[in-house]
Design a protein around this motif. Structure first.
Motif, PDB file in Angstrom:
ATOM      1  N   ALA A   5       0.841  -1.206   0.000  1.00 23.58           N
ATOM      2  CA  ALA A   5       0.000   0.000   0.000  1.00 23.58           C
ATOM      3  C   ALA A   5       0.872   1.251   0.000  1.00 23.58           C
ATOM      4  CB  ALA A   5      -0.932  -0.008   1.206  1.00 23.58           C
ATOM      5  N   THR A  16      -7.638   0.448  -3.288  1.00 21.65           N
ATOM      6  CA  THR A  16      -7.301  -0.978  -3.174  1.00 21.65           C
ATOM      7  C   THR A  16      -7.550  -1.401  -1.740  1.00 21.65           C
ATOM      8  OG1 THR A  16      -5.655  -0.912  -4.941  1.00 21.65           O
ATOM      9  CG2 THR A  16      -5.439  -2.683  -3.312  1.00 21.65           C
ATOM     10  N   ASP A  47      -5.548   1.387   0.517  1.00 24.63           N
ATOM     11  CA  ASP A  47      -4.819   2.555   0.020  1.00 24.63           C
ATOM     12  C   ASP A  47      -5.614   3.195  -1.108  1.00 24.63           C
ATOM     13  OD1 ASP A  47      -3.739   1.854  -2.784  1.00 24.63           O
ATOM     14  OD2 ASP A  47      -3.095   0.117  -1.614  1.00 24.63           O
ATOM     15  N   ALA A  81      -1.199 -11.309 -10.552  1.00 24.12           N
ATOM     16  CA  ALA A  81      -0.033 -11.502  -9.684  1.00 24.12           C
ATOM     17  C   ALA A  81      -0.016 -12.959  -9.225  1.00 24.12           C
ATOM     18  CB  ALA A  81      -0.126 -10.555  -8.476  1.00 24.12           C
ATOM     19  N   ARG A  84      12.511  -9.386  -6.284  1.00 19.56           N
ATOM     20  CA  ARG A  84      11.339  -8.881  -5.556  1.00 19.56           C
ATOM     21  C   ARG A  84      10.053  -9.588  -5.990  1.00 19.56           C
ATOM     22  NH1 ARG A  84      11.240  -3.667  -3.806  1.00 19.56           N
ATOM     23  NH2 ARG A  84       9.146  -4.286  -3.191  1.00 19.56           N
ATOM     24  N   GLY A  85       8.971  -9.251  -5.311  1.00 19.13           N
ATOM     25  CA  GLY A  85       7.659  -9.715  -5.725  1.00 19.13           C
ATOM     26  C   GLY A  85       7.083 -10.849  -4.895  1.00 19.13           C
ATOM     27  N   TRP A  86       7.381 -10.875  -3.597  1.00 15.17           N
ATOM     28  CA  TRP A  86       6.915 -11.957  -2.743  1.00 15.17           C
ATOM     29  C   TRP A  86       5.679 -11.614  -1.923  1.00 15.17           C
ATOM     30  CZ3 TRP A  86       8.836 -16.432  -3.868  1.00 15.17           C
ATOM     31  CH2 TRP A  86      10.085 -16.470  -4.492  1.00 15.17           C
ATOM     32  N   GLY A  87       5.342 -10.330  -1.872  1.00 16.58           N
ATOM     33  CA  GLY A  87       4.309  -9.869  -0.940  1.00 16.58           C
ATOM     34  C   GLY A  87       2.998 -10.631  -1.056  1.00 16.58           C
ATOM     35  N   PHE A 140      -4.597  -2.235  -9.134  1.00 17.98           N
ATOM     36  CA  PHE A 140      -3.967  -3.249  -9.990  1.00 17.98           C
ATOM     37  C   PHE A 140      -4.914  -4.424 -10.145  1.00 17.98           C
ATOM     38  CE2 PHE A 140      -2.448  -6.707  -7.066  1.00 17.98           C
ATOM     39  CZ  PHE A 140      -2.986  -6.188  -5.897  1.00 17.98           C
ATOM     40  N   THR A 157       2.228 -13.368  -2.628  1.00 16.89           N
ATOM     41  CA  THR A 157       2.385 -14.818  -2.413  1.00 16.89           C
ATOM     42  C   THR A 157       2.373 -15.131  -0.914  1.00 16.89           C
ATOM     43  OG1 THR A 157       3.637 -15.087  -4.457  1.00 16.89           O
ATOM     44  CG2 THR A 157       3.922 -16.793  -2.778  1.00 16.89           C
ATOM     45  N   GLU A 181       4.120   1.390  -1.099  1.00 10.43           N
ATOM     46  CA  GLU A 181       4.945   1.466  -2.306  1.00 10.43           C
ATOM     47  C   GLU A 181       4.098   1.747  -3.549  1.00 10.43           C
ATOM     48  OE1 GLU A 181       7.485  -1.892  -2.914  1.00 10.43           O
ATOM     49  OE2 GLU A 181       8.209  -1.166  -4.853  1.00 10.43           O
ATOM     50  N   HIS A 182       2.999   0.996  -3.693  1.00  9.68           N
ATOM     51  CA  HIS A 182       2.219   1.116  -4.926  1.00  9.68           C
ATOM     52  C   HIS A 182       1.037   2.077  -4.779  1.00  9.68           C
ATOM     53  CE1 HIS A 182       4.702  -2.184  -6.219  1.00  9.68           C
ATOM     54  NE2 HIS A 182       4.268  -2.946  -5.245  1.00  9.68           N
ATOM     55  N   GLY A 183       0.577   2.270  -3.546  1.00  9.53           N
ATOM     56  CA  GLY A 183      -0.528   3.195  -3.313  1.00  9.53           C
ATOM     57  C   GLY A 183      -0.003   4.617  -3.241  1.00  9.53           C
TER      58      GLY A 183
HETATM   59  N1  LIG Z   1      -1.754  -1.930  -3.097  1.00 12.00           N
HETATM   60  C1  LIG Z   1      -1.337  -2.066  -4.378  1.00 12.00           C
HETATM   61  N2  LIG Z   1      -1.608  -1.105  -5.283  1.00 12.00           N
HETATM   62  C2  LIG Z   1      -1.198  -1.227  -6.572  1.00 12.00           C
HETATM   63  N3  LIG Z   1      -0.533  -2.302  -7.042  1.00 12.00           N
HETATM   64  C3  LIG Z   1      -0.235  -3.301  -6.189  1.00 12.00           C
HETATM   65  C4  LIG Z   1      -0.617  -3.245  -4.825  1.00 12.00           C
HETATM   66  N4  LIG Z   1      -0.206  -4.377  -4.225  1.00 12.00           N
HETATM   67  C5  LIG Z   1       0.407  -5.108  -5.165  1.00 12.00           C
HETATM   68  N5  LIG Z   1       0.403  -4.467  -6.354  1.00 12.00           N
HETATM   69  C6  LIG Z   1       0.960  -4.955  -7.636  1.00 12.00           C
HETATM   70  O1  LIG Z   1       1.174  -6.358  -7.543  1.00 12.00           O
HETATM   71  C7  LIG Z   1       2.545  -6.675  -7.774  1.00 12.00           C
HETATM   72  C8  LIG Z   1       2.978  -7.845  -6.903  1.00 12.00           C
HETATM   73  O2  LIG Z   1       2.968  -7.451  -5.539  1.00 12.00           O
HETATM   74  P1  LIG Z   1       3.866  -8.214  -4.503  1.00 12.00           P
HETATM   75  O3  LIG Z   1       3.646  -9.663  -4.664  1.00 12.00           O
HETATM   76  O4  LIG Z   1       3.560  -7.688  -3.147  1.00 12.00           O
HETATM   77  O5  LIG Z   1       5.355  -7.889  -4.886  1.00 12.00           O
HETATM   78  P2  LIG Z   1       6.189  -6.522  -4.932  1.00 12.00           P
HETATM   79  O6  LIG Z   1       5.383  -5.475  -4.245  1.00 12.00           O
HETATM   80  O7  LIG Z   1       7.456  -6.830  -4.216  1.00 12.00           O
HETATM   81  O8  LIG Z   1       6.415  -6.245  -6.383  1.00 12.00           O
HETATM   82  C9  LIG Z   1       3.289  -5.388  -7.487  1.00 12.00           C
HETATM   83  O9  LIG Z   1       4.502  -5.306  -8.171  1.00 12.00           O
HETATM   84  C10 LIG Z   1       2.297  -4.335  -7.951  1.00 12.00           C
HETATM   85  O10 LIG Z   1       2.378  -4.162  -9.336  1.00 12.00           O
END
Ligand SMILES: Nc1ncnc2c1ncn2[C@@H]1O[C@H](COP(=O)(O)OP(=O)(O)O)[C@@H](O)[C@H]1O
Ligand SMILES: Nc1ncnc2c1ncn2[C@@H]1O[C@H](COP(=O)(O)OP(=O)(O)O)[C@@H](O)[C@H]1O
Lengths: 138, 122, 138, 122
Positions: free
Chosen positions: A49, A126, A78, A88, A103-106, A83, A108, A51-53
């Motif tokens: 939230a 979101t 957020d 994902a 990166r990209g484990w959140g 997305f 999962t 980083e991407h929010g």
């Molecule tokens: N809250 C969010 N708002 C926008 N995009 C999101 C959000 N959470 C996840 N994403 C998208 O999903 C992808 C995968 O998320 P995640 O598995 O957590 O890995 P990471 O954040 O490390 O890339 C992110 O790269 C992003 O593009």
């Protein structure tokens, strides 16, 4: 028994949410291991939230018992661009070896560590809603 | 309080084994501190690294990605990465990721050292 | 940079507020010792609000810089019966030795550990407002 | 995570000194655990108690009040309470309370033991 947190984007603020999981999980009688699993999930949801929010993150935690099975319900919201969560997929180490980014484990981790996860996302909002039952192994 | 700040130690053991103990929150900073210690131990000739996570209760996905970078560097040089003293949740995290196929997990430091150094030690 | 927390009365929930002090204090560049002092104060204010207020506790934290001297401002609010803060004097160990209860340190610690403290209390609302400057010894 | 749970050790040293180490959040439960350990050491003949707070970063006013009860019990029996390894904020807390007039504060365990046991030890 409800906690609401409005968190700004500053380093380690996700630990405020984790601490709330500990307090509420403890009050519900959840085991330390289950509390820690929910802590990892809430940390990841908050990091996403932030980083991407981008702006303020709103976190709600509640102890619920409607279905007779007590559980901790967590929402992380957020107001960023949103997305498509279906895009994902579950990751494994095999996929990232040799790639520049590890990166990209959140998502999962969130999906595997919590008992139920729903993600509703559109531009501007979101909402990650997840729950962890108080009882369950381990 | 202050579990944010990670507490690290790094030592060269026998048989080319390097030991890092890390206690605290493994986020980007904590992960980077571990990576720095790992790079240093590799330069000092350690082909096997043992990371003892006793005292670490939470690790985030950025920390995890840095651990993967360390692992990749070791694998490239035909080295080996091992972990010990994981909480059940960190253990589960590594399983979910499929990390256990590339790194060895030991219950505690004693078991790890007995195996990696090839003799009982404490 | 503002944090808002709505906290229920459950054991150790005061540590959620302390964690928020750590995150915000850290972001403001406050030393670990000053952060820890503010943590003790917020813990005590929350414990009072939970014990004497009774219901939900609202905590607000903000980094402020209006006067050119950056500071962390903390508000802890409850909606209990209130009290007269003037009637809670500074305590010392000498006073409590020999007494059945050794309690009553909260307000003394809050006042001494923070740089500025204001308490506004009436039946139905108690607001403890306190600030800690980012710089200052030690 | 989990700094709530206090980690305690209790040992009988030489010269009637009992040592308690307490790491974690000293709230009502943490304070009570220390009080239980203190009562136990006093029953085992310790007239002086040293509480080592290395690893404790936060103590609340209920925890503090329980420490005062321990101190009072010791003073009643002509015993003595000492602390060591305090963070600056816990040190300041004890000063604000005026506790320093009734209990001795040492910088670390080594200094405390050298003084209380009457000989250098580690
Ligand atoms: N809250 C969010 N708002 C926008 N995009 C999101 C959000 N959470 C996840 N994403 C998208 O999903 C992808 C995968 O998320 P995640 O598995 O957590 O890995 P990471 O954040 O490390 O890339 C992110 O790269 C992003 O593009
Ligand atoms: N938020 C509050 N609401 C009502 N009364 C309060 C509040 N905070 C403090 N008080 C009153 O002030 C007294 C002193 O508070 P404090 O110094 O924190 O000690 P303690 O709470 O341990 O008694 C309390 O006993 C209580 O009567």
């Amino acid at each position: 028994m409800e906690v609401v947190l409005h968190l700004p984007v500053v380093p380690n603020v996700e630990l405020v949410a984790a601490k709330a999981v500990e307090a509420l999980g403890g009050a519900l009688g959840m085991s330390q291991t289950r509390v820690e699993a929910a802590c990892v999930a809430i940390v990841e949801a908050c990091l996403n939230a932030m980083e991407h929010g981008g702006g303020e993150v709103v976190v709600r935690l509640a102890g619920e018992n409607s279905s007779g099975r007590p559980r901790l319900v967590i929402e992380v919201e957020d107001h960023g661009g949103g997305f498509d969560p279906a895009k994902a997929p579950r990751k494994t180490v095999a996929q990232v070896l040799g790639c520049a980014s590890k990166r990209g484990w959140g998502l999962t981790l969130i999906r595997e560590l919590m008992d139920d996860v729903q993600i509703r996302s559109r531009p501007g909002q979101t909402l990650v809603r997840m729950c962890k039952y108080v009882e369950g192994g381990p | 309080m202050n579990e944010e700040q990670i507490h690290l130690t790094a030592d060269v053991l026998t048989n080319g084994v390097g030991l890092i103990t890390a206690a605290g929150y493994i986020n980007n900073e904590g992960g980077q501190a571990i990576a720095d210690a790992a790079g240093d131990l590799m330069e000092r000739g350690c082909g096997t690294l043992l990371i003892d996570l006793e005292g670490t209760r939470i690790i985030n996905s950025i920390g995890v990605s840095i651990l993967l970078e360390i692992m990749e560097k070791l694998l490239e040089e035909k080295g080996r990465l091992a972990f010990c003293s994981l909480t059940p949740t960190i253990s589960k995290t590594f399983e979910i990721m499929g990390l256990v196929q590339y790194a060895t997990i030991y219950s505690d430091q004693q078991a790890a050292r007995a195996d990696l150094e090839g003799h009982a030690s404490g």
